[in-house]
Design an enzyme around this catalytic site. Structure first.
Site, PDB file in Angstrom:
ATOM      1  N   ASP A 119      75.591  48.263   0.899  1.00 11.28           N
ATOM      2  CA  ASP A 119      74.499  49.136   0.856  1.00 11.28           C
ATOM      3  C   ASP A 119      73.195  47.877   0.779  1.00 11.28           C
ATOM      4  O   ASP A 119      72.292  48.170   1.440  1.00 11.28           O
ATOM      5  CB  ASP A 119      74.185  49.768  -0.581  1.00 11.28           C
ATOM      6  CG  ASP A 119      75.241  51.022  -0.556  1.00 11.28           C
ATOM      7  OD1 ASP A 119      75.969  51.313   0.449  1.00 11.28           O
ATOM      8  OD2 ASP A 119      75.612  51.618  -1.645  1.00 11.28           O
ATOM      9  N   GLY A 138      73.430  59.508  -2.094  1.00  9.67           N
ATOM     10  CA  GLY A 138      74.423  58.673  -1.237  1.00  9.67           C
ATOM     11  C   GLY A 138      73.412  57.909  -0.160  1.00  9.67           C
ATOM     12  O   GLY A 138      74.201  57.300   0.572  1.00  9.67           O
ATOM     13  N   SER A 152      58.188  53.596 -12.977  1.00 11.39           N
ATOM     14  CA  SER A 152      58.447  54.433 -11.770  1.00 11.39           C
ATOM     15  C   SER A 152      58.173  55.660 -11.748  1.00 11.39           C
ATOM     16  O   SER A 152      58.259  56.346 -12.776  1.00 11.39           O
ATOM     17  CB  SER A 152      59.995  54.204 -11.622  1.00 11.39           C
ATOM     18  OG  SER A 152      60.538  55.200 -10.700  1.00 11.39           O
TER      19      SER A 152
HETATM   20  P1  ADP Z   1      72.419  55.934  -5.033  1.00 14.28           P
HETATM   21  O1  ADP Z   1      73.530  56.651  -4.122  1.00 14.28           O
HETATM   22  O2  ADP Z   1      71.045  56.593  -4.601  1.00 14.28           O
HETATM   23  O3  ADP Z   1      72.090  54.560  -4.518  1.00 14.28           O
HETATM   24  P2  ADP Z   1      73.169  55.275  -7.491  1.00 14.28           P
HETATM   25  O4  ADP Z   1      73.676  55.996  -8.694  1.00 14.28           O
HETATM   26  O5  ADP Z   1      73.840  54.098  -6.934  1.00 14.28           O
HETATM   27  O6  ADP Z   1      72.773  56.385  -6.356  1.00 14.28           O
HETATM   28  O7  ADP Z   1      71.789  54.862  -8.000  1.00 14.28           O
HETATM   29  C1  ADP Z   1      70.957  55.708  -8.591  1.00 14.28           C
HETATM   30  C2  ADP Z   1      70.112  54.898  -9.707  1.00 14.28           C
HETATM   31  O8  ADP Z   1      69.150  53.866  -9.367  1.00 14.28           O
HETATM   32  C3  ADP Z   1      69.127  55.736 -10.458  1.00 14.28           C
HETATM   33  O9  ADP Z   1      70.049  56.821 -11.432  1.00 14.28           O
HETATM   34  C4  ADP Z   1      68.363  54.994 -11.121  1.00 14.28           C
HETATM   35  O10 ADP Z   1      68.739  54.256 -12.232  1.00 14.28           O
HETATM   36  C5  ADP Z   1      68.148  53.668  -9.974  1.00 14.28           C
HETATM   37  N1  ADP Z   1      67.001  54.070  -9.118  1.00 14.28           N
HETATM   38  C6  ADP Z   1      67.060  54.299  -7.830  1.00 14.28           C
HETATM   39  N2  ADP Z   1      65.598  54.206  -7.248  1.00 14.28           N
HETATM   40  C7  ADP Z   1      65.091  54.560  -8.384  1.00 14.28           C
HETATM   41  C8  ADP Z   1      63.465  54.678  -8.547  1.00 14.28           C
HETATM   42  N3  ADP Z   1      62.746  54.880  -7.510  1.00 14.28           N
HETATM   43  N4  ADP Z   1      62.987  54.505  -9.752  1.00 14.28           N
HETATM   44  C9  ADP Z   1      63.620  54.427 -10.787  1.00 14.28           C
HETATM   45  N5  ADP Z   1      65.002  54.239 -10.752  1.00 14.28           N
HETATM   46  C10 ADP Z   1      65.567  54.207  -9.336  1.00 14.28           C
HETATM   47 MG    MG Z   2      73.764  52.999  -5.208  1.00 13.32          MG
END
Ligand code: ADP
Ligand code: MG
Length: 369
Positions: free
Chosen positions: A157, A109, A46
């Site tokens: 979501d 969020g 990623s």
């Molecule tokens: P959100 O509100 O953005 O969904 P979350 O805490 O539920 O916040 O999810 C965020 C987590 O999802 C990050 O800490 C990571 O582990 C994972 N994540 C989301 N998008 C990516 C990405 N593009 N590359 C790597 N990890 C990701």
């Molecule tokens: Mg999330």
């Protein structure tokens, strides 16, 4: 493979009360570029994780043993978790070498996690046309996040990332999972303003609110046995029995009951193009989250105050879990610049925080591109 982030236009803290929500997918999204493999190995990197690479065999992934202390989970677990939940559902799962890239700010969020899960599901399901409904894919993605990654999340979501359409919001009934698309009013943009104040999801306040809602249901069910969640409570019933609830519990219930009504009213006002009504409903939602549910904070209140003072801002409210994160705004096309300028000028002075403004377009749900 592409899956969008989402913003919830209205319906906060209704999902875990079997209630109604109104999210829209946005044009911030997550992509997986991939080369298929003949075997079941997934190797994935990623760009958001500094190019960090992980790998797993799709037929070997297993969730952590709930009897043992929970292990630390990383971003690759979101992908491995989806491989596990698809496999558990008897769906074919294929290996690939892939790279993730995303424009969704994580943890703001806007649901970067559901976007990653949905993109991963499409990548793993392989080249054949996908026949599973968005509802099924959403449920499997949710299962991955809840039972594999270990985040106690609802299905909103994932459902939004799978099912939304450009130009529309999605009215989703979290009890029946019935949904319907609602057109956004013409000439109105969605603008997300990040307060720069870190959201603290799943903190004790979130658990406390859930428990208070449960307490309200238990007390009301003593009077009206058919009540099994706050979804079953209407305003008149709550008014009649309010004196039986501790004050804080009554206010939590009042928020949820009112918010369900407001979701329906916003969908109606959007379809009718009634912009003043949208402004009133967003304001009422924010005020209820602030005073009844007590999950706003000075940064969110300031962001809403700055926005509603800008001519052409139709509606503004906090969105998301609690104590930080983003506001969602409906803004006349020509006023987006003025809102961005007002936020940049006034918000840091009021709060000492650095805001970010995302003028987004609504977008289609996940798909192969
Ligand atoms: P959100 O509100 O953005 O969904 P979350 O805490 O539920 O916040 O999810 C965020 C987590 O999802 C990050 O800490 C990571 O582990 C994972 N994540 C989301 N998008 C990516 C990405 N593009 N590359 C790597 N990890 C990701
Ligand atoms: Mg999330």
């Amino acid at each position: 493979m592409r899956a969008p982030g989402r913003v919830n236009l209205i319906g906060d803290h209704t999902d875990y009360n079997d209630g109604l929500v109104l999210p829209a997918a946005i044009d911030l999204d997550t992509w997986i570029g991939l080369r298929r493999r003949r075997d079941g190995l997934v190797r994935i990197a990623s760009l958001q994780a500094g190019g960090e690479t992980g790998s797993f065999w799709t037929d070997e992934v297993e969730p952590p043993d709930p009897a043992l202390p929970s292990p630390a989970r990383g971003w690759v677990d979101y992908v491995a978790g989806v491989a596990w939940s698809l496999r558990e559902a008897g769906l074919p799962v294929h290996g690939f070498d892939g790279i993730v890239d995303s424009t969704i700010p994580p943890g703001a969020g806007l649901s970067s996690s559901a976007a990653l899960e949905l993109a991963a599901a499409l990548a793993l399901l392989g080249p054949a046309p996908i026949t599973e409904s968005s509802g099924v894919l959403a449920a499997l993605a949710q299962r991955a996040e809840r039972d594999y990654v270990g985040v106690n999340c609802g299905i909103v979501d994932q459902f939004a990332a799978a099912e939304c359409r450009a130009g529309r919001a999605l009215l989703l009934d979290c009890r029946s999972l019935e949904s319907r698309h609602v057109p956004l009013p013409a000439g109105v943009r969605v603008v997300v303003c990040d307060t720069g104040s870190p959201r603290e999801p799943r903190t004790s306040a979130y658990d406390e609110r859930r428990a208070e809602c449960g307490r309200a249901v238990a007390l009301l069910a003593e009077q009206v046995p058919s009540i099994s969640s706050l979804r079953d409570v209407d305003r008149a019933t709550l008014r009649r029995h309010r004196h039986l609830l501790p004050d804080a519990v009554a206010r939590r219930a009042e928020h949820v009951v009112g918010e369900n009504d407001r979701v329906v009213a916003v969908a109606d006002a959007m379809a009718a193009g009634d912009l003043p009504r949208l402004g009133q409903l967003f304001a009422a939602s924010h005020e209820s989250l602030r005073s009844n549910y007590e999950v706003s904070c000075p940064a969110l209140d300031a962001m809403v105050a700055v926005a509603v003072a800008v001519p052409g801002v139709v509606a503004a409210r906090m969105t998301g879990v609690e104590f930080g994160g983003c506001t969602v705004n409906l803004v006349r096309e020509g006023a987006v610049e003025a809102l961005a300028r007002a936020v940049a000028d006034e918000y840091p002075r009021l709060t000492g925080l650095v805001p970010r403004v995302y003028a987004v377009a609504t977008a289609d749900g996940a798909g192969n591109v």
